[in-house]
Enzyme design. Sequence first.
Site, PDB file in Angstrom:
ATOM      1  N   ASP A  68       0.879  -1.159   0.000  1.00 36.21           N
ATOM      2  CA  ASP A  68       0.000   0.000   0.000  1.00 36.21           C
ATOM      3  C   ASP A  68       0.918   1.210   0.000  1.00 36.21           C
ATOM      4  O   ASP A  68       1.981   1.211   0.638  1.00 36.21           O
ATOM      5  CB  ASP A  68      -0.947   0.018   1.192  1.00 36.21           C
ATOM      6  CG  ASP A  68      -2.141   0.944   0.957  1.00 36.21           C
ATOM      7  OD1 ASP A  68      -2.461   1.233  -0.221  1.00 36.21           O
ATOM      8  OD2 ASP A  68      -2.764   1.377   1.937  1.00 36.21           O
ATOM      9  N   GLY A 149      -0.751   7.732 -10.942  1.00 38.16           N
ATOM     10  CA  GLY A 149      -1.074   8.326  -9.653  1.00 38.16           C
ATOM     11  C   GLY A 149      -0.649   9.787  -9.595  1.00 38.16           C
ATOM     12  O   GLY A 149      -0.919  10.565 -10.508  1.00 38.16           O
ATOM     13  N   TYR A 150       0.072  10.124  -8.542  1.00 31.15           N
ATOM     14  CA  TYR A 150       0.501  11.508  -8.312  1.00 31.15           C
ATOM     15  C   TYR A 150       1.860  11.827  -8.946  1.00 31.15           C
ATOM     16  O   TYR A 150       2.413  12.897  -8.718  1.00 31.15           O
ATOM     17  CB  TYR A 150       0.567  11.801  -6.803  1.00 31.15           C
ATOM     18  CG  TYR A 150      -0.772  11.704  -6.114  1.00 31.15           C
ATOM     19  CD1 TYR A 150      -1.611  12.809  -6.023  1.00 31.15           C
ATOM     20  CD2 TYR A 150      -1.206  10.500  -5.561  1.00 31.15           C
ATOM     21  CE1 TYR A 150      -2.841  12.727  -5.392  1.00 31.15           C
ATOM     22  CE2 TYR A 150      -2.435  10.403  -4.933  1.00 31.15           C
ATOM     23  CZ  TYR A 150      -3.248  11.525  -4.850  1.00 31.15           C
ATOM     24  OH  TYR A 150      -4.479  11.438  -4.235  1.00 31.15           O
ATOM     25  N   ASP A 151       2.391  10.905  -9.744  1.00 28.48           N
ATOM     26  CA  ASP A 151       3.725  11.090 -10.346  1.00 28.48           C
ATOM     27  C   ASP A 151       3.905  12.425 -11.073  1.00 28.48           C
ATOM     28  O   ASP A 151       4.977  13.029 -10.984  1.00 28.48           O
ATOM     29  CB  ASP A 151       4.060   9.936 -11.301  1.00 28.48           C
ATOM     30  CG  ASP A 151       4.387   8.642 -10.565  1.00 28.48           C
ATOM     31  OD1 ASP A 151       4.417   8.642  -9.317  1.00 28.48           O
ATOM     32  OD2 ASP A 151       4.603   7.624 -11.246  1.00 28.48           O
TER      33      ASP A 151
END
Length: 194
Positions: A68, A149-151
């Site tokens: 996670d 994602g937040y990349d």
Amino acid sequence: MKICFATNNVNKLNEIQQLLPEGLTLVSLQEIGCTEELREDQLTLEGNSHQKAEYVFQKYNIPCFADDTGLEVFALDGEPGVYSARYAGEGRNNEDNISLLLKKLESFDNRGAQFRTVITLIAEGNIKQFEGVVKGEVIREKAGGDGFGYDPVFKPEGYDKTFAQMTMAEKNEISHRGIAVRKLVDYISTHYKS
């Protein structure tokens, strides 16, 4: 040794496959016949990764690891953290999550953050957790088209580009998941024979 990575995220599978040594065969949930959505209702990254690994190990009787990951933004008291994947609500996507994060950070000068991954391995009755952390900052506008994602909004410390502007090999060298996976691989290589 055959080991299941408890995820349906193809990006994560590809990322981790590149880090594993010869002799370790990575199998997906689909390959072991697990089609159900794994629950993630714990309040911590540690709890969620353990919950997923334990479920797969118990039901399918295969060595298993689960991860996670959360982006923890210091000015937002660690948000989105354990809720990173569903920050903008259930059914939302990466774009919605990023938009909400940037909106919440608009008035902050301190944009320091860290990505943190926790991996739980369950094999032969042993349970072990591995953590990887990379510090950096959330930039004001998205940059780069790779990653997930937040990349596109996370720039790691000491670099002038975001994770989404890096090749997968560059990102794996320094990423939170890469750090945690290397700890996992070192442990497996030492304790389990292929």
